[in-house]
Each structure stands twice: as structure tokens, then as C-alpha cells.
Design a protein around this motif. Structure first.
Motif, PDB file in Angstrom:
ATOM      1  N   ALA A  11      24.207   8.249  16.988  1.00 34.46           N
ATOM      2  CA  ALA A  11      23.326   7.331  17.744  1.00 34.46           C
ATOM      3  C   ALA A  11      23.997   6.024  17.828  1.00 34.46           C
ATOM      4  N   SER A  12      25.145   5.675  17.261  1.00 37.15           N
ATOM      5  CA  SER A  12      25.980   4.453  17.446  1.00 37.15           C
ATOM      6  C   SER A  12      26.502   3.945  18.648  1.00 37.15           C
ATOM      7  N   ARG A  13      26.757   4.958  19.548  1.00 41.93           N
ATOM      8  CA  ARG A  13      27.178   4.844  20.741  1.00 41.93           C
ATOM      9  C   ARG A  13      27.230   5.986  21.934  1.00 41.93           C
ATOM     10  N   GLY A  14      27.290   5.761  22.937  1.00 45.23           N
ATOM     11  CA  GLY A  14      27.177   6.887  23.884  1.00 45.23           C
ATOM     12  C   GLY A  14      26.002   7.591  24.162  1.00 45.23           C
ATOM     13  N   ILE A  15      25.937   8.852  24.374  1.00 48.18           N
ATOM     14  CA  ILE A  15      24.589   9.516  24.615  1.00 48.18           C
ATOM     15  C   ILE A  15      23.583   9.173  23.617  1.00 48.18           C
ATOM     16  N   GLY A  16      23.930   9.177  22.250  1.00 49.62           N
ATOM     17  CA  GLY A  16      22.919   8.969  21.267  1.00 49.62           C
ATOM     18  C   GLY A  16      22.347   7.534  21.356  1.00 49.62           C
ATOM     19  N   ALA A  17      23.296   6.713  21.761  1.00 46.04           N
ATOM     20  CA  ALA A  17      22.645   5.332  21.597  1.00 46.04           C
ATOM     21  C   ALA A  17      21.816   5.089  22.929  1.00 46.04           C
ATOM     22  N   ALA A  18      22.255   5.828  24.074  1.00 46.46           N
ATOM     23  CA  ALA A  18      21.314   5.536  25.211  1.00 46.46           C
ATOM     24  C   ALA A  18      20.313   5.951  25.023  1.00 46.46           C
ATOM     25  N   SER A 179      21.453  20.865  28.103  1.00 45.63           N
ATOM     26  CA  SER A 179      22.789  21.034  28.443  1.00 45.63           C
ATOM     27  C   SER A 179      23.322  20.209  29.980  1.00 45.63           C
ATOM     28  N   GLY A 180      24.470  19.431  29.483  1.00 43.54           N
ATOM     29  CA  GLY A 180      24.891  18.739  30.567  1.00 43.54           C
ATOM     30  C   GLY A 180      26.075  19.060  31.071  1.00 43.54           C
ATOM     31  N   ASP A 181      26.327  18.795  32.356  1.00 41.33           N
ATOM     32  CA  ASP A 181      27.643  18.780  33.219  1.00 41.33           C
ATOM     33  C   ASP A 181      28.593  17.957  32.482  1.00 41.33           C
ATOM     34  N   LEU A 182      29.925  17.950  32.803  1.00 39.44           N
ATOM     35  CA  LEU A 182      30.824  16.599  32.272  1.00 39.44           C
ATOM     36  C   LEU A 182      29.953  15.454  32.336  1.00 39.44           C
ATOM     37  N   ILE A 183      29.835  14.481  31.524  1.00 41.45           N
ATOM     38  CA  ILE A 183      29.082  13.239  31.436  1.00 41.45           C
ATOM     39  C   ILE A 183      30.213  12.270  31.845  1.00 41.45           C
ATOM     40  N   ASP A 184      29.833  11.668  33.035  1.00 40.75           N
ATOM     41  CA  ASP A 184      30.797  10.380  33.077  1.00 40.75           C
ATOM     42  C   ASP A 184      30.685   9.375  32.250  1.00 40.75           C
ATOM     43  N   GLY A 185      31.880   8.736  31.806  1.00 41.09           N
ATOM     44  CA  GLY A 185      32.031   7.731  30.760  1.00 41.09           C
ATOM     45  C   GLY A 185      31.675   8.303  29.348  1.00 41.09           C
ATOM     46  N   THR A 186      31.743   9.295  28.672  1.00 46.26           N
ATOM     47  CA  THR A 186      31.561   9.651  27.653  1.00 46.26           C
ATOM     48  C   THR A 186      33.188   9.891  27.042  1.00 46.26           C
ATOM     49  N   ILE A 187      33.342   9.684  25.759  1.00 43.23           N
ATOM     50  CA  ILE A 187      34.554   9.890  25.018  1.00 43.23           C
ATOM     51  C   ILE A 187      35.203  11.460  25.074  1.00 43.23           C
ATOM     52  N   THR A 188      34.279  12.446  25.100  1.00 43.89           N
ATOM     53  CA  THR A 188      34.727  13.700  25.478  1.00 43.89           C
ATOM     54  C   THR A 188      35.063  14.011  26.836  1.00 43.89           C
ATOM     55  N   ALA A 189      34.443  13.210  27.735  1.00 40.20           N
ATOM     56  CA  ALA A 189      35.193  13.401  29.219  1.00 40.20           C
ATOM     57  C   ALA A 189      36.583  12.768  29.394  1.00 40.20           C
ATOM     58  N   ASP A 193      40.076  14.679  30.099  1.00 41.10           N
ATOM     59  CA  ASP A 193      40.852  14.095  31.132  1.00 41.10           C
ATOM     60  C   ASP A 193      42.261  13.793  30.756  1.00 41.10           C
ATOM     61  N   ARG A 194      42.260  13.435  29.465  1.00 42.99           N
ATOM     62  CA  ARG A 194      43.866  13.056  28.999  1.00 42.99           C
ATOM     63  C   ARG A 194      44.452  14.192  28.573  1.00 42.99           C
ATOM     64  N   ALA A 195      43.647  15.422  28.341  1.00 45.24           N
ATOM     65  CA  ALA A 195      44.343  16.745  28.492  1.00 45.24           C
ATOM     66  C   ALA A 195      44.955  17.322  29.359  1.00 45.24           C
ATOM     67  N   ARG A 196      44.142  17.164  30.435  1.00 45.60           N
ATOM     68  CA  ARG A 196      44.564  17.620  31.824  1.00 45.60           C
ATOM     69  C   ARG A 196      44.055  16.672  32.649  1.00 45.60           C
ATOM     70  N   PRO A 197      45.172  15.742  33.008  1.00 46.31           N
ATOM     71  CA  PRO A 197      44.973  14.383  34.083  1.00 46.31           C
ATOM     72  C   PRO A 197      44.468  14.995  35.333  1.00 46.31           C
ATOM     73  N   GLY A 198      43.339  14.120  35.897  1.00 49.33           N
ATOM     74  CA  GLY A 198      42.592  14.725  37.056  1.00 49.33           C
ATOM     75  C   GLY A 198      41.361  15.355  37.016  1.00 49.33           C
ATOM     76  N   LEU A 199      41.148  15.838  35.747  1.00 48.58           N
ATOM     77  CA  LEU A 199      39.938  16.623  35.780  1.00 48.58           C
ATOM     78  C   LEU A 199      38.503  16.242  35.992  1.00 48.58           C
ATOM     79  N   ILE A 200      38.515  14.781  35.636  1.00 47.28           N
ATOM     80  CA  ILE A 200      37.277  14.214  35.907  1.00 47.28           C
ATOM     81  C   ILE A 200      36.840  14.303  37.630  1.00 47.28           C
ATOM     82  N   GLU A 201      37.906  13.875  38.006  1.00 47.10           N
ATOM     83  CA  GLU A 201      37.904  13.743  39.626  1.00 47.10           C
ATOM     84  C   GLU A 201      37.565  15.062  40.185  1.00 47.10           C
ATOM     85  N   GLU A 202      38.290  16.101  39.862  1.00 45.97           N
ATOM     86  CA  GLU A 202      38.333  17.454  39.993  1.00 45.97           C
ATOM     87  C   GLU A 202      36.900  17.945  40.114  1.00 45.97           C
ATOM     88  N   ARG A 203      36.388  17.801  38.885  1.00 45.78           N
ATOM     89  CA  ARG A 203      35.009  18.097  38.569  1.00 45.78           C
ATOM     90  C   ARG A 203      34.095  17.440  39.516  1.00 45.78           C
TER      91      ARG A 203
END
Length: 245
Positions: A11-18, A179-189, A193-203
Motif C-alpha cells: 500500500a505504499s504506492r499505486g493501487i494499494g495506496a489509492a 480482477s482488472g483489465d490493464l490498469i493505466d498508470g501502474t508499474i505493471t502496465a 509496455d516496455r516489453a512490447r512497445p505500444g501494448l497500452i495504446e493497442e489495448r
């Protein structure tokens, strides 16, 4: 009405903090779990206190059984009760971790913490397991190779918890999966996206929109406090194939 108390992992950041802040807005006192980001955890605790709720921080690596046991005991000792457990923390994409780390964190540690918490929870307590469509539907589709160990281990964790649902219920504790879809702004997303550039916009183009961290946190907090929630709550688009597939 007695004030409810929630322990939120990661809970120090991201979804847990929010999620912690969303719960505070709903009148819940918080325990902010973190592994090594103390300053961030204290900042979240200050936000909670600014909303008029009590907040404690609790450092514990969830794979450390002794640390987790101490965290549960200190929560009950400080507040006199534990009503809600939000199992948000997960991992497996970190560098230089053991090969079995994802399984130990996303399955074994989740089950251990849930069982320890259920033993100390008030009647009517609730456990919320936070996951992703990538993990929930892992057996039905594909995912990026870099994320496969995380998805597989989180799905295993979800199933292990659901297998214990009756045992939790016997102790007066309910279980909800969010369960959530790709969550915009998370470190996982960002990592995917770094592993497959364009993934966020594609999704985003395929789904129509992506939930924000606040959207998802609102759903998690709502699931924790709802009188009669669905057993599994989906946030964002659910379609054939997985977000990274």
C-alpha cells in the motif's frame, strides 16, 4: 457503529495506496503494509490521517512468515480488531529474484496471510484478493512470456484462496476477488509496455478505455465494504483473449 479496520498489502504506492485512501474516505482505519518504501508508506498514512482516520504503517515482506505473523498481531494489538484484508501486493517482474519468487509471493504468501488474518478477524470480516484479467484468465489465453510466471502464480493464488472459501466462511469471513483489465498508470502496465512497445495504446483501442488506478481502487474498496458483493468482480473490459495476448 464500531469503526472497521483494514490491512492493505503493498500500500505504499499505486493501487494499494489509492485503495487505502478510498477506504479512509469511507470511514475505515488503516494499516499500510510495505516492503521497503517507508517514506512512501508514511506519506499514504498521512493522507489517511488527513481524512480523519487512524493509520499505521507495517513493514513486512509477505514471503517472510515471521514478519507477516507479527504484522497481524500488531494490527490486532493496536486497533483491537481486524475486519478487512486487501491482498493487493504481488510481484515477479523484479530483477534478480529467485526463480520461484512469483509462486512464493503470489500464491503461498497470499494463502498464509489470508489464513492468519481469518483466524483473528471479527465475525463478518472480508478478504479481497486483487488480481488482473491476465492472471484470472491465464489458462484460457496467452500472455507475454515475461509476465507468464506472474499470471500463472496469481491464478494459482486465486484458486487456492477460493478452495478455502468454505473454511473462511466457517470463521465468519467472506472472500471476494477483484480482477482488472490493464490498469493505466501502474508499474505493471509500464513494464509490459516496455516489453512490447505500444501494448497500452493497442489495448486501449481494443477495449475502448482502460481503468485508471483510482477507478480500480474504488472498485476494490467497494468490494471490501459491500453488503453482498459478487464473488468475482471485473473492472474494465472482459473480452476473448487477454490484454497482452
Amino acid at each position: 457503529m464500531t469503526t472497521r479496520t483494514a490491512l492493505v498489502t503493498g500500500a505504499s504506492r499505486g493501487i494499494g495506496a489509492a485503495t487505502a485512501v478510498q477506504l479512509a474516505r469511507r470511514g475505515v482505519d488503516l494499516v499500510i503494509n510495505y516492503r521497503d518504501k517507508q517514506a512512501r508508506a508514511e506519506a499514504v498514512a498521512e493522507q489517511v490521517r488527513g481524512l480523519g482516520r487512524r493509520a499505521l504503517t507495517a513493514r513486512a515482506d509477505l514471503t517472510d512468515a515471521d514478519a507477516v505473523g507479527s504484522m497481524i498481531e500488531s494490527t490486532v494489538s493496536a486497533y483491537g480488531r481486524l475486519d478487512l484484508l486487501i491482498l493487493n501486493a504481488s510481484g515477479g517482474l523484479e530483477r534478480d529474484v529467485a526463480e520461484d519468487y512469483a509462486r512464493r509471493l503470489n500464491r503461498d504468501a497470499q494463502v498464509r496471510l489470508a489464513e492468519l488474518a481469518a483466524d483473528r478477524m471479527t465475525d463478518g470480516g472480508r478478504i479481497v484478493f486483487v488480481t488482473s484479467h491476465e492472471a484470472h484468465f491465464y489458462s484460457d489465453g496467452s500472455t507475454l512470456p515475461v509476465y507468464a510466471p506472474v499470471a500463472a502464480s496469481k491464478q494459482a493464488g486465486e484458486r487456492a484462496l477460493l478452495d478455502r472459501e468454505a473454511a473462511f466462511a466457517a470463521r465468519g469471513v467472506s472472500l471476494v476477488v477483484v480482477s482488472g483489465d490493464l490498469i493505466d498508470g501502474t508499474i505493471t502496465a509500464k513494464l509490459l509496455d516496455r516489453a512490447r512497445p505500444g501494448l497500452i495504446e493497442e489495448r486501449r483501442d481494443r477495449a475502448g478505455y482502460l481503468p485508471s488506478i483510482e477507478d480500480f481502487a474504488d472498485a476494490v474498496a467497494g468490494a471490501a465494504l459491500a453488503t453482498d458483493p459478487d464473488k468475482i468482480i471485473f473492472v474494465g473490459t472482459v473480452d476473448q483473449g487477454t490484454p497482452a495476448g
